[in-house]
Scaffold this motif. Sequence first.
Motif, PDB file in Angstrom:
ATOM      1  N   GLN A   1       0.811  -1.211   0.000  1.00  0.00           N
ATOM      2  CA  GLN A   1       0.000   0.000   0.000  1.00  0.00           C
ATOM      3  C   GLN A   1       0.843   1.259   0.000  1.00  0.00           C
ATOM      4  O   GLN A   1       0.371   2.320  -0.393  1.00  0.00           O
ATOM      5  N   LEU A   2       2.096   1.160   0.439  1.00  0.00           N
ATOM      6  CA  LEU A   2       2.859   2.371   0.677  1.00  0.00           C
ATOM      7  C   LEU A   2       4.337   2.167   0.377  1.00  0.00           C
ATOM      8  O   LEU A   2       4.927   1.165   0.768  1.00  0.00           O
TER       9      LEU A   2
ATOM     10  N   GLU B   1       1.940  -1.374   9.647  1.00  0.00           N
ATOM     11  CA  GLU B   1       3.159  -2.186   9.694  1.00  0.00           C
ATOM     12  C   GLU B   1       4.102  -1.665   8.625  1.00  0.00           C
ATOM     13  O   GLU B   1       4.091  -2.105   7.484  1.00  0.00           O
ATOM     14  N   ILE B   2       4.891  -0.682   9.014  1.00  0.00           N
ATOM     15  CA  ILE B   2       5.801   0.009   8.103  1.00  0.00           C
ATOM     16  C   ILE B   2       7.221  -0.322   8.513  1.00  0.00           C
ATOM     17  O   ILE B   2       7.570  -0.305   9.690  1.00  0.00           O
ATOM     18  N   GLY B   3       8.056  -0.600   7.542  1.00  0.00           N
ATOM     19  CA  GLY B   3       9.461  -0.854   7.813  1.00  0.00           C
ATOM     20  C   GLY B   3      10.327   0.264   7.295  1.00  0.00           C
ATOM     21  O   GLY B   3       9.946   1.009   6.396  1.00  0.00           O
ATOM     22  N   HIS B   4      11.494   0.382   7.866  1.00  0.00           N
ATOM     23  CA  HIS B   4      12.476   1.347   7.386  1.00  0.00           C
ATOM     24  C   HIS B   4      13.608   0.579   6.733  1.00  0.00           C
ATOM     25  O   HIS B   4      14.272  -0.220   7.393  1.00  0.00           O
ATOM     26  N   GLU B   5      13.804   0.796   5.461  1.00  0.00           N
ATOM     27  CA  GLU B   5      14.832   0.116   4.675  1.00  0.00           C
ATOM     28  C   GLU B   5      14.641  -1.399   4.666  1.00  0.00           C
ATOM     29  O   GLU B   5      15.596  -2.146   4.554  1.00  0.00           O
ATOM     30  N   ASN B   6      13.409  -1.846   4.797  1.00  0.00           N
ATOM     31  CA  ASN B   6      13.141  -3.280   4.844  1.00  0.00           C
ATOM     32  C   ASN B   6      11.830  -3.547   4.114  1.00  0.00           C
ATOM     33  O   ASN B   6      10.788  -3.025   4.487  1.00  0.00           O
ATOM     34  N   ALA B   7      11.898  -4.356   3.081  1.00  0.00           N
ATOM     35  CA  ALA B   7      10.699  -4.701   2.329  1.00  0.00           C
ATOM     36  C   ALA B   7      10.408  -6.194   2.382  1.00  0.00           C
ATOM     37  O   ALA B   7       9.529  -6.679   1.690  1.00  0.00           O
TER      38      ALA B   7
ATOM     39  N   VAL C   1       6.364  -5.813   8.009  1.00  0.00           N
ATOM     40  CA  VAL C   1       6.330  -4.664   7.098  1.00  0.00           C
ATOM     41  C   VAL C   1       5.302  -4.912   6.002  1.00  0.00           C
ATOM     42  O   VAL C   1       5.545  -4.624   4.835  1.00  0.00           O
ATOM     43  N   ARG C   2       4.139  -5.413   6.377  1.00  0.00           N
ATOM     44  CA  ARG C   2       3.141  -5.809   5.379  1.00  0.00           C
ATOM     45  C   ARG C   2       2.435  -4.623   4.742  1.00  0.00           C
ATOM     46  O   ARG C   2       1.828  -4.767   3.685  1.00  0.00           O
ATOM     47  N   ASP C   3       2.483  -3.430   5.346  1.00  0.00           N
ATOM     48  CA  ASP C   3       1.815  -2.275   4.754  1.00  0.00           C
ATOM     49  C   ASP C   3       2.708  -1.472   3.831  1.00  0.00           C
ATOM     50  O   ASP C   3       2.226  -0.829   2.906  1.00  0.00           O
ATOM     51  N   GLY C   4       3.990  -1.489   4.042  1.00  0.00           N
ATOM     52  CA  GLY C   4       4.864  -0.740   3.161  1.00  0.00           C
ATOM     53  C   GLY C   4       6.218  -0.476   3.759  1.00  0.00           C
ATOM     54  O   GLY C   4       6.582  -1.009   4.810  1.00  0.00           O
ATOM     55  N   THR C   5       6.964   0.393   3.079  1.00  0.00           N
ATOM     56  CA  THR C   5       8.349   0.677   3.441  1.00  0.00           C
ATOM     57  C   THR C   5       8.635   2.157   3.266  1.00  0.00           C
ATOM     58  O   THR C   5       8.141   2.787   2.333  1.00  0.00           O
TER      59      THR C   5
END
Length: 181
Positions: A110-111, A135-141, A148-152
């Motif tokens: 999504q993002l 669930e956003i990750g930083h430098e992790n996809a 990190v299922r929503d984006g990065t």
Amino acid sequence: AAESNSHGAVRRRRSNKKKSRSGGTASSSSESSTVASPSKSDGSECHKTAASAPPAEKIHKNPLFVITAVILMPYALWNAYLYVFLQHPELISFLHPTIRLAVTLHDTRQLLIVGTISSGTSQVAKDLKNNLGLEIGHENAEASWSFVRDGTVSWFHGIRYIPRPGIDVNVKTNNNAGREN
């Protein structure tokens, strides 16, 4: 010859054991039974040494057992948790019916927020995670082992928008390499 230790147990020297085994007389077998039984005539308890301890006690004293129990078991449990919740949530969907589905590597997200180096991408990722509950990750996809299922949010993922010379010839960019339009 046999020796008596401070606990009253009779022990042989290793060299004598080999000689008595090779002899094979009846007296040597009766002597070996005397060696195995400790003398408790003085009333003190006989403390087991590592050599005479049962196998279960030897295992608990082994450093590999401690390493396995302290380090590897929690690591294995954490990886099992990630495997079930991120890769195969259908295994536990009967316990929690609103559990999210797994996101594979090629599923759309999504993002994707792309920034430059030191532009605050880690703070943006933290704010989106804490304030919006994403669930956003930083430098992790990698969504199969990380939440990190929503984006990065990343600066490095922006490299996908840079055209490769000689390969991406049909890609339009705003970069004219200093030339006027």
